[in-house]
Enzyme design. Structure first.
Site, PDB file in Angstrom:
ATOM      1  N   ARG A 156     -81.844 -58.392  28.331  1.00 38.12           N
ATOM      2  CA  ARG A 156     -81.969 -58.726  26.924  1.00 38.12           C
ATOM      3  C   ARG A 156     -80.836 -59.655  26.494  1.00 38.12           C
ATOM      4  O   ARG A 156     -79.736 -59.566  26.993  1.00 38.12           O
ATOM      5  CB  ARG A 156     -81.958 -57.426  26.107  1.00 38.12           C
TER       6      ARG A 156
ATOM      7  N   LYS B 285     -77.424 -45.770  32.591  1.00 39.78           N
ATOM      8  CA  LYS B 285     -78.614 -46.612  32.491  1.00 39.78           C
ATOM      9  C   LYS B 285     -79.331 -46.705  33.832  1.00 39.78           C
ATOM     10  O   LYS B 285     -78.761 -47.081  34.847  1.00 39.78           O
ATOM     11  CB  LYS B 285     -78.205 -48.009  32.010  1.00 39.78           C
TER      12      LYS B 285
ATOM     13  N   ARG C  11     -75.103 -49.164  18.925  1.00 40.93           N
ATOM     14  CA  ARG C  11     -74.253 -48.480  19.886  1.00 40.93           C
ATOM     15  C   ARG C  11     -73.748 -47.190  19.243  1.00 40.93           C
ATOM     16  O   ARG C  11     -73.675 -47.085  18.023  1.00 40.93           O
ATOM     17  CB  ARG C  11     -73.072 -49.345  20.334  1.00 40.93           C
TER      18      ARG C  11
END
Length: 321
Positions: A120, A185, A318
């Site tokens: 992204r 992740k 975040r």
């Protein structure tokens, strides 16, 4: 390409003589040695056993188009045009090339490695050879760009449900397009709009990256996870994962086109890793508590001035420290 065939011949972990490999490959013994050197340069670990031949030390998980196709449901198998590559700049870019060449059906590209993988906001996506899954598909929708609201979240649900079906515990979704496990992740989704083919008909390219066998990533500056870290004994076959993902992507895209994002909203909410947490939008414009998503896939943050909807593509979130 020949080095991949060589590695495939050695993939049983047994010692194979240079003579036998030469016969199987249709080349000379010297050419076999050169292919072994090339495979070593590509990161494969091969032992030379004096007087006996060569043995692959580390297990490999080779991508194979026929195996992937065999794992698809028949409707999906009949719809896709599959390309499996050893190396590519980007699987999203490869799908675009296939489209420009007039590919019929749903073009799907899978690569063993990417030299210019993208995440992204144009960030590079780490794409080491032989370790992870890099998959892209070209999808077509009717109704104009407005019907695409929430698509990346829909694909996130498809990926999460696929991984859960393969036995992956604790899958969470980070708005707008990341796949997480408790340790970090695991993967991400990149949706790129390709414009209108004709009035009301739009095409998108959906790219998915999943960490499968990755064990080191010194250049990654955030916590990450891989499927092997869950259990190194499990059969995390990239071919099997690819087949399951393709099945899920096509089915989810069809359901999304028929029923819209609202059909997937609850499933996404159930895996929301931001809900109830103190968040800061990029740049500090919005500070508050995560409240999930609305019917268009915007993320809701409740701050001092009320609930604010954060649109994907505008700002990201975040966790507040």
């Amino acid at each position: 390409m020949k080095s991949k065939v060589l590695v495939s011949l050695l993939s049983d972990g047994q010692v194979h003589s240079g003579e036998r490999l030469a016969r199987e490959l249709g080349v000379s013994r010297t050419a076999v040695w050169k292919q072994v050197r090339r495979a070593l340069d590509e990161g494969y670990e091969i032992d030379t056993v004096r007087g006996r031949g060569y043995r692959l030390v580390t297990p490999v998980d080779l991508l194979d188009a026929d195996t992937i196709l065999a794992g698809l449901a028949e409707p999906a198998r009949n719809r896709i045009a599959l390309t499996v590559l050893d190396e590519v700049d980007s699987t999203n870019t490869e799908v675009l090339r296939q489209i420009s060449k007039g590919a019929t059906g749903v073009p799907v590209a899978i690569a063993d490695s990417q030299t210019k993988g993208r995440g992204r906001r144009g960030k590079p996506w780490r794409s080491p050879r032989g370790e992870n899954l890099y998959l892209s598909a070209g999808l077509t929708f009717h109704g104009g760009f407005s019907v695409l609201d929430g698509l990346s979240l829909v694909l996130g649900v498809a990926v999460a449900e696929t991984l859960e079906g393969l036995g992956v515990p604790g899958v969470r979704l980070k708005w707008p397009n990341d796949i997480f496990l408790p340790d970090g992740k695991l993967g991400g989704i990149l949706v790129e709009l390709q414009g209108e083919l004709q009035e009301g008909v739009v095409r998108v390219i959906a790219g998915i990256g999943i960490n499968v066998h990755m064990s080191r990533a010194d250049d990654v500056d955030q916590p990450w996870a891989s499927l092997d870290q869950i259990s190194s004994q499990a059969d995390w076959s990239r071919n099997r994962i690819a087949s399951a993902l393709i099945n899920a992507l096509l089915e989810s895209a069809e359901t999304f086109a028929e029923k819209g994002f609202s059909f997937f909203q609850e499933s996404w909410q159930a895996r929301d890793m931001f809900k109830g947490r103190h968040l800061v939008a990029q740049g500090g414009e919005v500070i508050g508590v995560g409240c999930g998503i609305d019917g268009q896939g915007n993320y809701l943050v409740e701050g001092v001035s009320g609930v604010v909807a954060i649109r994907a593509g505008e700002i990201s979130l975040r966790v507040a420290l």
